[in-house]
Design a protein around this motif. Sequence first.
Motif, PDB file in Angstrom:
ATOM      1  N   SER A 195      -2.617   2.723 -10.569  1.00 48.93           N
ATOM      2  CA  SER A 195      -3.243   2.292  -9.310  1.00 48.93           C
ATOM      3  C   SER A 195      -4.598   2.951  -9.083  1.00 48.93           C
ATOM      4  N   PHE A 215      -1.547   8.341  -0.510  1.00 46.81           N
ATOM      5  CA  PHE A 215      -1.518   9.386  -1.529  1.00 46.81           C
ATOM      6  C   PHE A 215      -2.737  10.269  -1.351  1.00 46.81           C
ATOM      7  N   TRP A 216      -2.500  11.563  -1.341  1.00 44.54           N
ATOM      8  CA  TRP A 216      -3.546  12.550  -1.135  1.00 44.54           C
ATOM      9  C   TRP A 216      -4.254  12.263   0.185  1.00 44.54           C
ATOM     10  N   ASN A 274      -9.119  -0.391  -5.794  1.00 48.75           N
ATOM     11  CA  ASN A 274      -8.986   0.815  -4.980  1.00 48.75           C
ATOM     12  C   ASN A 274     -10.248   1.658  -5.012  1.00 48.75           C
ATOM     13  N   SER A 287      -8.929   9.691  -6.264  1.00 48.89           N
ATOM     14  CA  SER A 287      -8.829  10.845  -5.364  1.00 48.89           C
ATOM     15  C   SER A 287      -9.794  11.944  -5.793  1.00 48.89           C
ATOM     16  N   GLU A 300       0.881  15.125  -6.838  1.00 47.77           N
ATOM     17  CA  GLU A 300      -0.107  15.911  -6.110  1.00 47.77           C
ATOM     18  C   GLU A 300      -0.288  17.289  -6.742  1.00 47.77           C
ATOM     19  N   ALA A 328      -4.781   6.206  -8.319  1.00 48.78           N
ATOM     20  CA  ALA A 328      -4.565   7.254  -7.322  1.00 48.78           C
ATOM     21  C   ALA A 328      -5.156   8.605  -7.740  1.00 48.78           C
ATOM     22  N   SER A 354      -5.277   5.638   1.231  1.00 51.45           N
ATOM     23  CA  SER A 354      -4.232   4.627   1.101  1.00 51.45           C
ATOM     24  C   SER A 354      -4.603   3.718  -0.055  1.00 51.45           C
ATOM     25  N   PHE A 355      -3.691   3.576  -1.025  1.00 51.45           N
ATOM     26  CA  PHE A 355      -3.960   2.813  -2.234  1.00 51.45           C
ATOM     27  C   PHE A 355      -3.196   1.491  -2.232  1.00 51.45           C
ATOM     28  N   PRO A 408       2.401   5.726  -6.512  1.00 54.60           N
ATOM     29  CA  PRO A 408       2.058   7.154  -6.536  1.00 54.60           C
ATOM     30  C   PRO A 408       3.140   7.996  -5.872  1.00 54.60           C
ATOM     31  N   SER A 425       0.829  -1.202   0.000  1.00 49.64           N
ATOM     32  CA  SER A 425       0.000   0.000   0.000  1.00 49.64           C
ATOM     33  C   SER A 425       0.863   1.252   0.000  1.00 49.64           C
TER      34      SER A 425
END
Length: 304
Positions: free
Chosen positions: A129, A84-85, A161, A135, A103, A131, A88-89, A98, A81
């Motif tokens: 992923s 990110f941002w 995810n 997000s 970002e 991400a 959790s991915f 990521p 894992s």
Amino acid sequence: MITEQWTIKAVLNWTQTYFEQKSVESPRLSAELLMADTLALERIELYLQYDRPLEKQELQSFKQKMFRRVQHEPIAYITGSKAFWESSFDVSPQVLIPRPDTETLIEAAISQIESAKTPLRILELGVGSGAIIVSLAKQFPQHTYFATDRSYSAICTAKKNANKILQTNSVFFILSDWFSGLSAGHLFHLIISNPPYIPTKDLKTLQPDIFKFEPLIALDGGDNGLFHLKQIIQQAADYLEKDGTLMLETGFDQRHAVESIASSTGKYENIKSIKDYAGHERVVLISPNKCIEKCDSVTQIGQK
């Protein structure tokens, strides 16, 4: 070698020294992240339980992760894992990990999306992923999201995810090499992508954690790093609404080359860039030429 009954503090101290000897990046942080994952704790909780002895199976599990890290395997792949941002991915060696640089791309997208007065159609090319798109969908669930990737494994990871993070999954996933799997006439208000942009010759200069373990297909941008960026830019105008935006993450030194590619197509106007926190040109925003979009819309619908 770590043996028998050791406390959290003692194991962390020993591992930090061992990692330093093996030139592992951020040795203390690496040790703490692996320990937290082994014990299913937050990092802060390790400090509150410094004198706790490790059970035999906990010690064995930690040692296995420690030896993987010594081989420079990224922590995210060891633990499965990556934060990110705001989420959790899940990650695996089939998808790129990521990165904080991305970002900047998220922030740029948010600034575009939050001013929207009507529902948007948003497309991510090369979802990895998930991400980026997940997000955005988490923060703005009222819009409709689409995501493509040519890797079936990446699509599966991104869907996993999305199902884990989103209360209502509004992301449609498409197995596609950039635009190839999209039907003509499908238009989007925002097309966003973090494509491979590292020149092939530079791949071997990357840190071992990256070069040895992360998918090179997600990093290799061809001879000059512009191969995929050029493909996307040349086709994206045909899939953008007249007031839409193409948003790309690029290498820190690729801004002018990307602007040149966009200008040479005759399909775009209002090209601008955004710097990341290190002061590097990181994100390029490109708007379609509204005159061409309006006058040649019938011709463009059939193009790819």
